[in-house]
Scaffold this active site. Structure first.
Site: not given
Ligand code: BG6
Length: 481
Positions: A14, A18, A180-183, A243, A332, A341, A367, A375
């Site tokens: 909850s 999630a 690490d959700h950027y991956l 990230h 940065k 961005k 990007r 690009y």
């Molecule tokens: C999270 C941070 O890990 O990533 C947040 O805790 C941030 O502060 C977020 O907003 C950004 O994720 P995304 O996928 O929206 O770029």
């Protein structure tokens, strides 16, 4: 394959993660047919709810703004996969109840349903308790067990090690999937292909051709309502140390022997180990102040008065290896900036002077979001009878080139990877350790452990960041093109 016979348990069902990510991603996978139709998903949290309450809550997490009939129909089917167990995180008896619930479900699967995947959508203070209680009461001996966990993994090197060591008592590296959700983002995954499937890229990917690299994260909103969490972490722990550093390591690692998870992560660790800790001189900190009716960081009620927590940071990393020696990598990130961005900007060196004057540098931009694109800024002859060079772009913008492609959500990609047992896009323990080594000294300085806390430079809500930023990036050789 695990995904075909797995019960998924979402702890913290909850909570915010999630709601925003886990359930929408599970639904996305379900709807696209990546989860079997008879998959079972069990929510676990402290809130007392019956099944109907849980259904309506889980469904409210899923977006269907246009009331699409196909999505509505899938939501109805998705509901049938969901059940709920309430209990606190330290109540061992409640974990026995959960275990009985899972065994019931599995009994109905006949030969299926032997594996268990535990998703921790939990605050870090209960990670270890839950890890222990699952291991003691809910671990299946007849199938595969996996846990998915997510930052924050500690606040510095020591606390991260302590957490990792505590979890290690119960869960092996093989069973652990650190998100690490950027991956999971499409363009981050694309970096490996761009680099290693193109000689035109790999041939110029070094200090001889590249002047400087910037990895930039910009968000147009502040910490509104999240200030309590944010203030004790700051932008470096929130975004840079995880990230952006992940993106950096994929951009700079040597070619892995294969695409196996261990080969990839070996190379990432190796390049990270070549990065010395960040220095104060290479760091610029900022904090947003109110502007145009938008509240400053300190005006957020959830933020402690007088806080000097940075909501913006620019920091330059150096890689001491033969490929990258002397090339500045500027990370940065900031909240409450002028736009949303995330991008990588690789600026190449000047061409040898002589025949062309005033020619701009090549830049490769990846990007990551929004509107995924790659690009290359390059010079071309101005079309027409004169012989003049002009700057233009080779442009691969995804929504123009791949008009029908659906770019998956990061969490969809990662949950599917975990179900399939692929660790490539998850953070290994030694990767985390070296990431903390790079950032811990600067974080201790920011936290005031060596005396007074540094004062961040103010920047207006909705601006590009502190005014000092332009001079900062130029110091490392960046030229505006
Ligand atoms: C999270 C941070 O890990 O990533 C947040 O805790 C941030 O502060 C977020 O907003 C950004 O994720 P995304 O996928 O929206 O770029």
């Amino acid at each position: 394959e695990m995904k075909d016979n797995t019960v998924i348990v979402v702890f913290g069902a909850s909570g915010d993660l999630a709601k925003k990510k886990t359930f929408p991603a599970l639904f996305g996978l379900f709807r696209q047919g990546f989860l079997p139709t008879d998959v079972k998903i069990v929510g676990y949290a402290r809130t007392k709810m019956d099944k109907a309450d849980f259904h309506s809550r889980a469904v409210s997490y899923i977006k269907n703004p246009d009331n699409d009939a196909g999505i509505s129909a899938s939501i109805d089917k998705f509901k049938d996969t969901l059940t709920y167990v309430d209990g606190s995180y330290d109540d061992e008896a409640a974990f026995d109840v959960l275990n009985a619930h899972l065994s019931d479900i599995e009994a109905k699967y006949t030969s299926k349903g032997l594996n268990r995947m535990f998703y921790f959508a939990l605050p870090p203070n209960v990670f270890v308790t839950v890890a222990k209680n699952i291991k003691k009461h809910v671990y299946t001996e007849t199938g595969v067990n996996r846990i998915i966990v997510e930052k924050p993994f500690g606040k510095d090197l020591d606390s991260a090690r302590e957490l990792l060591n505590s979890l290690k008592q119960y869960w092996s590296e093989e069973e652990t999937y650190r998100i690490d959700h950027y991956l999971g983002k499409e363009m981050v995954k694309n970096i490996l292909v761009l680099r290693f499937a193109n000689v035109a890229m790999s041939g110029v990917w070094d200090k001889n051709h590249i002047s400087n690299v910037q990895i930039t994260f910009k968000e147009p909103f502040g910490t509104e309502g999240r200030g309590g969490y944010f203030d004790s972490f700051g932008i470096i722990r929130d975004v840079l140390q995880n990230h952006l550093l992940q993106v950096l390591s994929i951009l700079t690692m040597e070619r892995p022997v294969s695409f196996s998870a261990e080969d990839i992560r070996d190379e990432k660790v190796k390049v990270l180990r070549s990065i010395p800790p960040i220095t104060q001189e290479d760091t610029l900190l900022g904090q947003y102040v109110g502007a145009d009716g938008k509240p400053g960081y300190l005006e957020d009620d959830t933020v402690p008065r007088g806080s000097v927590c940075p909501t913006f940071a620019a920091t330059t990393l150096w890689i001491n290896n033969p490929r990258w020696e002397g090339v500045p990598f500027i990370l940065k990130a900031g909240k409450a900036l002028n736009e949303a961005k995330v991008e990588v900007r690789v600026q190449f060196k000047d061409v040898t002077q002589g025949i062309f004057k005033d020619i701009t540098r090549n830049e490769l931009i990846i990007r990551i979001q929004p509107s995924e694109a790659v690009y290359l800024k390059m010079n071309t002859k101005t079309p027409g009878l004169q012989t003049r060079a002009m700057a233009t772009e080779m442009d691969l913008t995804y929504n123009r080139r791949f008009t029908d492609a659906k770019i998956p959500e990061a969490y969809e990609a990662l949950i599917l990877d975990a179900l399939q047992g692929d660790h490539s896009n998850f953070v290994r323990h030694d990767e985390l350790d070296v990431a903390w080594k790079i950032f811990t000294p600067i974080l201790h300085w920011i936290d005031g452990q060596n005396g007074t806390r540094p004062q961040p430079a103010p920047y207006p809500y909705g601006s590009r960041g502190p005014p000092e930023l332009n001079a900062f990036v130029e110091r490392y050789g960046y030229q505006r093109t």
